[in-house]
Design a protein around this motif. Structure first.
Motif, short mmCIF file in Angstrom:
data_model
loop_
_atom_site.label_atom_id
_atom_site.label_comp_id
_atom_site.label_asym_id
_atom_site.label_seq_id
_atom_site.Cartn_x
_atom_site.Cartn_y
_atom_site.Cartn_z
N SER A 164 11.35 -2.58 -3.94
CA SER A 164 11.18 -1.21 -4.42
C SER A 164 9.76 -0.71 -4.17
O SER A 164 9.57 0.45 -3.78
CB SER A 164 11.49 -1.12 -5.92
OG SER A 164 12.81 -1.48 -6.16
N VAL A 165 8.77 -1.56 -4.39
CA VAL A 165 7.38 -1.16 -4.12
C VAL A 165 7.18 -0.90 -2.63
O VAL A 165 6.53 0.08 -2.24
CB VAL A 165 6.40 -2.24 -4.63
CG1 VAL A 165 4.99 -1.97 -4.15
CG2 VAL A 165 6.44 -2.32 -6.15
N ILE A 166 7.75 -1.75 -1.79
CA ILE A 166 7.63 -1.55 -0.35
C ILE A 166 8.31 -0.25 0.08
O ILE A 166 7.74 0.54 0.85
CB ILE A 166 8.19 -2.76 0.42
CG1 ILE A 166 7.28 -3.97 0.20
CG2 ILE A 166 8.36 -2.46 1.90
CD1 ILE A 166 7.85 -5.28 0.68
N CYS A 167 9.50 0.00 -0.44
CA CYS A 167 10.19 1.26 -0.12
C CYS A 167 9.39 2.46 -0.59
O CYS A 167 9.24 3.44 0.14
CB CYS A 167 11.58 1.28 -0.75
SG CYS A 167 12.74 0.18 0.04
N ILE A 194 8.01 5.37 1.80
CA ILE A 194 8.52 6.73 1.59
C ILE A 194 7.43 7.68 1.12
O ILE A 194 7.45 8.86 1.46
CB ILE A 194 9.70 6.71 0.61
CG1 ILE A 194 10.88 5.99 1.26
CG2 ILE A 194 10.10 8.11 0.20
CD1 ILE A 194 12.02 5.72 0.32
N GLY A 195 6.46 7.18 0.35
CA GLY A 195 5.42 8.04 -0.18
C GLY A 195 4.59 8.69 0.92
O GLY A 195 4.26 8.09 1.92
N GLY A 196 4.26 9.93 0.72
CA GLY A 196 3.47 10.64 1.73
C GLY A 196 4.37 11.21 2.80
O GLY A 196 5.23 12.02 2.56
N THR A 228 -0.54 -2.09 5.83
CA THR A 228 0.49 -3.10 5.55
C THR A 228 0.02 -4.19 4.58
O THR A 228 0.76 -4.53 3.66
CB THR A 228 0.97 -3.72 6.87
OG1 THR A 228 1.38 -2.68 7.75
CG2 THR A 228 2.14 -4.65 6.63
N PRO A 229 -1.18 -4.78 4.72
CA PRO A 229 -1.60 -5.80 3.74
C PRO A 229 -1.71 -5.24 2.33
O PRO A 229 -1.34 -5.92 1.37
CB PRO A 229 -2.96 -6.26 4.26
CG PRO A 229 -2.99 -5.90 5.69
CD PRO A 229 -2.14 -4.67 5.82
N ARG A 230 -2.20 -4.02 2.19
CA ARG A 230 -2.30 -3.43 0.85
C ARG A 230 -0.92 -3.26 0.23
O ARG A 230 -0.73 -3.50 -0.97
CB ARG A 230 -3.02 -2.08 0.91
CG ARG A 230 -4.51 -2.23 1.15
CD ARG A 230 -5.18 -0.90 1.19
NE ARG A 230 -4.88 -0.35 2.52
CZ ARG A 230 -5.01 0.91 2.85
NH1 ARG A 230 -5.42 1.79 1.99
NH2 ARG A 230 -4.73 1.32 4.07
N LEU A 231 0.05 -2.86 1.04
CA LEU A 231 1.41 -2.70 0.54
C LEU A 231 2.00 -4.06 0.16
O LEU A 231 2.67 -4.18 -0.87
CB LEU A 231 2.27 -2.01 1.60
CG LEU A 231 3.69 -1.65 1.20
CD1 LEU A 231 3.69 -0.73 -0.02
CD2 LEU A 231 4.40 -0.98 2.35
#
Length: 98
Positions: A22-25, A29-31, A53-56
């Motif tokens: 969910s966090v990755i999605c 999706i954000g922005g 990508t590493p922060r996500l």
């Protein structure tokens, strides 16, 4: 061995995986969702991941660990209720001690 399995089960691993997903999605999706998604696909294709990508990934891992610790805390606090309503959970079943 059952204690180790109990430690694993008390974190509710399926929920933690769904949390990370969910966090990755949400991060994709954000922005501008199509820009992020196309950037990620191109990064995978060329083995050159975008700088975000590493922060996500760290955000997904930290959210999953927070959820897992919350599940453990809930099981410890709700032991008396879980003995009646969810006796198969690791603490009420005796696989893990509180």
């Amino acid at each position: 061995m059952s204690t180790l399995k109990g430690f694993f089960q008390i974190t509710r691993p399926v929920n933690t995986i769904l949390c990370a997903f969910s966090v990755i999605c949400g991060g994709i999706i954000g922005g501008k969702p199509l820009d992020h998604l196309s950037e990620l696909i191109e990064g995978i294709r060329h083995a050159d991941m975008p700088p975000w990508t590493p922060r996500l990934a760290f955000a997904a891992i930290s959210a999953s660990l927070i959820l897992a610790s919350g599940n453990v805390f809930n099981d410890v606090c709700d032991l008396s209720c879980d003995r009646i309503n969810a006796p198969d959970r690791p603490i009420p079943s005796g696989r893990v001690t509180a």
